[in-house]
Design an enzyme around this catalytic site. Structure first.
Site, PDB file in Angstrom:
ATOM      1  N   SER A 177       0.758  -1.255   0.000  1.00 36.66           N
ATOM      2  CA  SER A 177       0.000   0.000   0.000  1.00 36.66           C
ATOM      3  C   SER A 177       0.786   1.303   0.000  1.00 36.66           C
ATOM      4  O   SER A 177       0.324   2.290  -0.564  1.00 36.66           O
ATOM      5  CB  SER A 177      -0.928   0.028   1.213  1.00 36.66           C
ATOM      6  OG  SER A 177      -1.757  -1.089   1.186  1.00 36.66           O
ATOM      7  N   ALA A 178       1.903   1.336   0.714  1.00 30.02           N
ATOM      8  CA  ALA A 178       2.564   2.634   0.896  1.00 30.02           C
ATOM      9  C   ALA A 178       3.132   3.163  -0.415  1.00 30.02           C
ATOM     10  O   ALA A 178       3.603   2.370  -1.220  1.00 30.02           O
ATOM     11  CB  ALA A 178       3.690   2.506   1.922  1.00 30.02           C
ATOM     12  N   PRO A 179       3.050   4.458  -0.671  1.00 31.67           N
ATOM     13  CA  PRO A 179       2.591   5.510   0.249  1.00 31.67           C
ATOM     14  C   PRO A 179       1.069   5.650   0.351  1.00 31.67           C
ATOM     15  O   PRO A 179       0.586   6.393   1.186  1.00 31.67           O
ATOM     16  CB  PRO A 179       3.214   6.774  -0.345  1.00 31.67           C
ATOM     17  CG  PRO A 179       3.374   6.480  -1.801  1.00 31.67           C
ATOM     18  CD  PRO A 179       3.640   5.002  -1.898  1.00 31.67           C
ATOM     19  N   ASP A 192       4.291  -8.501   6.178  1.00 27.37           N
ATOM     20  CA  ASP A 192       4.330  -9.148   4.862  1.00 27.37           C
ATOM     21  C   ASP A 192       2.938  -9.657   4.489  1.00 27.37           C
ATOM     22  O   ASP A 192       2.357 -10.484   5.209  1.00 27.37           O
ATOM     23  CB  ASP A 192       5.340 -10.309   4.946  1.00 27.37           C
ATOM     24  CG  ASP A 192       5.540 -10.989   3.606  1.00 27.37           C
ATOM     25  OD1 ASP A 192       4.653 -10.876   2.723  1.00 27.37           O
ATOM     26  OD2 ASP A 192       6.579 -11.639   3.447  1.00 27.37           O
ATOM     27  N   CYS A 226       5.100  -0.317 -12.143  1.00 27.39           N
ATOM     28  CA  CYS A 226       5.554   0.854 -12.899  1.00 27.39           C
ATOM     29  C   CYS A 226       6.842   0.467 -13.612  1.00 27.39           C
ATOM     30  O   CYS A 226       7.818   1.211 -13.628  1.00 27.39           O
ATOM     31  CB  CYS A 226       5.715   2.090 -12.028  1.00 27.39           C
ATOM     32  SG  CYS A 226       6.693   1.818 -10.572  1.00 27.39           S
ATOM     33  N   ASN A 277      -1.394   5.936  -2.428  1.00 30.43           N
ATOM     34  CA  ASN A 277      -2.199   6.582  -3.469  1.00 30.43           C
ATOM     35  C   ASN A 277      -3.329   5.687  -3.946  1.00 30.43           C
ATOM     36  O   ASN A 277      -4.474   6.130  -4.074  1.00 30.43           O
ATOM     37  CB  ASN A 277      -1.308   6.941  -4.670  1.00 30.43           C
ATOM     38  CG  ASN A 277      -0.547   8.211  -4.421  1.00 30.43           C
ATOM     39  OD1 ASN A 277      -1.061   9.120  -3.770  1.00 30.43           O
ATOM     40  ND2 ASN A 277       0.668   8.279  -4.899  1.00 30.43           N
ATOM     41  N   LYS A 278      -2.992   4.429  -4.223  1.00 30.53           N
ATOM     42  CA  LYS A 278      -4.032   3.532  -4.748  1.00 30.53           C
ATOM     43  C   LYS A 278      -5.017   3.156  -3.650  1.00 30.53           C
ATOM     44  O   LYS A 278      -6.186   2.916  -3.922  1.00 30.53           O
ATOM     45  CB  LYS A 278      -3.390   2.299  -5.396  1.00 30.53           C
ATOM     46  CG  LYS A 278      -2.583   2.667  -6.619  1.00 30.53           C
ATOM     47  CD  LYS A 278      -1.912   1.493  -7.260  1.00 30.53           C
ATOM     48  CE  LYS A 278      -0.929   1.959  -8.318  1.00 30.53           C
ATOM     49  NZ  LYS A 278       0.320   2.558  -7.767  1.00 30.53           N
ATOM     50  N   GLU A 330       1.389  -3.211   4.387  1.00 36.20           N
ATOM     51  CA  GLU A 330       2.668  -2.598   4.026  1.00 36.20           C
ATOM     52  C   GLU A 330       3.755  -3.222   4.897  1.00 36.20           C
ATOM     53  O   GLU A 330       3.680  -3.209   6.114  1.00 36.20           O
ATOM     54  CB  GLU A 330       2.632  -1.078   4.213  1.00 36.20           C
ATOM     55  CG  GLU A 330       3.968  -0.371   4.008  1.00 36.20           C
ATOM     56  CD  GLU A 330       4.691  -0.727   2.715  1.00 36.20           C
ATOM     57  OE1 GLU A 330       4.076  -0.640   1.638  1.00 36.20           O
ATOM     58  OE2 GLU A 330       5.878  -1.107   2.782  1.00 36.20           O
TER      59      GLU A 330
END
Ligand SMILES: C[S@@+](CC[C@H](N)C(=O)[O-])C[C@H]1O[C@@H](n2cnc3c(N)ncnc32)[C@H](O)[C@@H]1O
Length: 490
Positions: A251-253, A308, A404, A255-256, A280
């Site tokens: 999850s971090a940071p 994890d 990405c 945005n999604k 996270e």
């Protein structure tokens, strides 16, 4: 002269590398690589400093040298020019653009030759600066640097979770319109002060990258969130509703995570029911995630779990999870911003002693090919495990996997490995068709990757699989390089 000779060899290598379609490495890596290859005695730090500057000014220096006709009269020996074009470039750089404005060598024929052209070189440089309307050439180079390094668009989304009372985004948009008065039809037409309404993601807008937004009250209060367009694809593809429970595996940071929450809640949260489990692994990053979730106004519906995902997340602990966002760590090859890494590494290099062994090891850009392949193999195996774990949840219906990265190893090939996995097949997972995955987005997955493994007429049609995937190219598609695919089962 030894220094200029060494620097010329390195510069030759850099020129060859720059002629390639994809440059493998930063300027620093290229310099270090050549210094090692030729076992150069000159200090690589010194060579880097000179070449970094010389490379930036090269197009301008070449113009000046041409006008001053310095390349036309080079003395010859056995029909061959005595001095190399690149050594002359280095000398001209030092004479015209270095701090001391002098060539750093004792008496030498090449130095005498360049000094013969001192006046025409200087006057051509003055003319060029007048033409460019700058007092110092650094002004043009700096602005080029900034432009090259910026994303083509700054994407901002209105956060309905902070739009009272019912998630109506119109008042926030009205505020934005006051600052960005000109509406453009294409993101490529953005100029400072203008705004583009995105056609793929609701509540997403593009502004010019030089427009500052972080000081704006809307941003400070979490009413708008800066998020690259492609990074908004996963939550939009998942499209969870009020009855869904979502797990964000990485999850971090955040945005999604917060974008996903905006689909589930569609307005400011009205209860404390946990609708998203946000995992996270990294405790420090988890703190940022907590902060983001709070600023975005959805902490009452999100349970942040530090650890994890493959160990901590079980169907028992996250009851009834129907949807997953799996956006694991990747090579990041779709992310640009080279100048940042270059300057970061320059700093690193400056901090080190004069050794030749400063090889940064964190970024893919700095890796030799074999190292990159090994790293990609490790990453793809980890990415496979993350998605497979999500697939093992009995109530799960939809999983969006994204990276990405621009590498097929982390994208289409992970999808292939999952489709070939026996357990995945037994669980009934399929790649969702294009019609369900932002169908109007034109750039899809690589059909040739699927075609290498699957044949038409078998259970998996390569074209359909590729069409089910989304790709975004860095810069060309308005932001970072990205990949997304959706797995589903009915
Ligand atoms: C690409 S980032 C996620 C970005 C995030 N989805 C967003 O949009 O803001 C990947 C994150 O996954 C975390 N991570 C890596 N392995 C993990 C694991 N096994 N379980 C949970 N999180 C993990 C990393 O620490 C990193 O923060």
């Amino acid at each position: 002269m030894n220094f200029y000779r060494d620097a010329t060899w390195v510069l030759e290598d850099i020129e060859k590398e720059a002629a390639k379609e994809r440059i493998s490495g930063s300027m620093q890596t290229l310099v270090l690589r050549s210094c090692k290859k030729y076992k150069l005695k000159s200090n690589p730090k010194h060579i880097y400093a000179v070449l970094d500057s010389c490379w930036k000014y090269k197009p301008y220096l070449e113009k000046v040298m041409k006008k001053a006709r310095i390349l036309e009269d080079i003395p010859k020996k056995k029909g061959k020019p005595l001095f190399s074009r690149l050594t002359l470039l280095l000398l001209c750089h030092d004479l015209l653009l270095s701090k001391q404005k002098r060539i750093q060598m004792g008496k030498h024929p090449i130095k005498d030759y360049v000094l013969k052209f001192k006046s025409p070189l200087h006057s051509e440089m003055v003319k060029l600066k007048l033409k460019l309307k700058v007092r110092d050439l650094s002004e043009v180079v700096l602005s080029e640097d900034i432009t090259n390094d910026l994303p083509p668009v700054r994407w901002i989304r209105i956060n309905p979770l902070k739009c009272h009372p019912n998630g109506d985004t119109e008042p926030v948009l009205a505020e934005l319109r006051k600052k960005f008065t000109l509406k453009v039809n294409e993101w490529s037409d953005l100029v400072p002060g203008s705004i583009y309404y995105d056609e793929y993601i609701p509540n997403l807008f593009g502004i010019h990258p030089t427009d500052k937004i972080t000081a704006h009250e809307l941003y400070k209060h979490g009413k708008i969130i800066i998020q690259d367009r492609a990074s908004c694809f996963p939550a939009h593809i998942l499209h969870p509703g009020a009855d869904d429970i979502v797990i964000d595996a990485c999850s971090a940071p955040g945005n999604k995570t917060t974008h996903t929450a905006s689909y589930i809640c569609s307005g400011p949260p009205k209860d404390n029911i946990i609708r998203i489990y946000a995992f996270e692994k990294d405790p420090e990053r988890a703190k940022i995630l907590q902060k983001m979730v709070k600023v975005a106004g959805c902490s009452s519906n999100i349970d942040v779990k530090v650890g994890d995902f493959t160990k901590l997340a079980t169907p028992d602990k996250c009851k009834g999870a129907t949807g997953f966002i799996v956006d694991p760590s990747c090579s990041g090859s779709g992310i640009f911003g080279r100048k940042f890494f270059d300057s970061l590494n320059k700093r690193k290099m400056d901090e080190k002693d004069d050794d030749n062994d400063v090889i940064p090891d964190e970024q893919e850009e700095f890796m030799a090919k074999e190292e990159l392949q090994t790293r990609l193999a490790k990453l793809s195996s980890f990415q496979f495990q993350m998605v497979k774990h999500a697939m093992s949840f009995p109530a799960a219906k939809k999983i969006v996997y994204s990276t990405c990265s621009i590498h097929a190893e982390e994208n289409e090939r992970v999808v292939i490995d999952l489709l070939l996995d026996k357990a995945v097949q037994e669980w009934g997972w399929k790649v969702a068709p294009r019609t369900e995955v932002i169908p109007s987005w034109p750039r899809r997955g690589k059909v040739e990757e699927f075609g290498e493994v699957f044949r038409n007429g078998t259970a998996h049609n390569p074209r359909q699989l590729a069409e089910g995937c989304i790709r975004a190219l860095p810069k060309e598609d308005g932001g970072i390089g990205f990949f997304a695919v959706c797995f589903e089962r009915k």
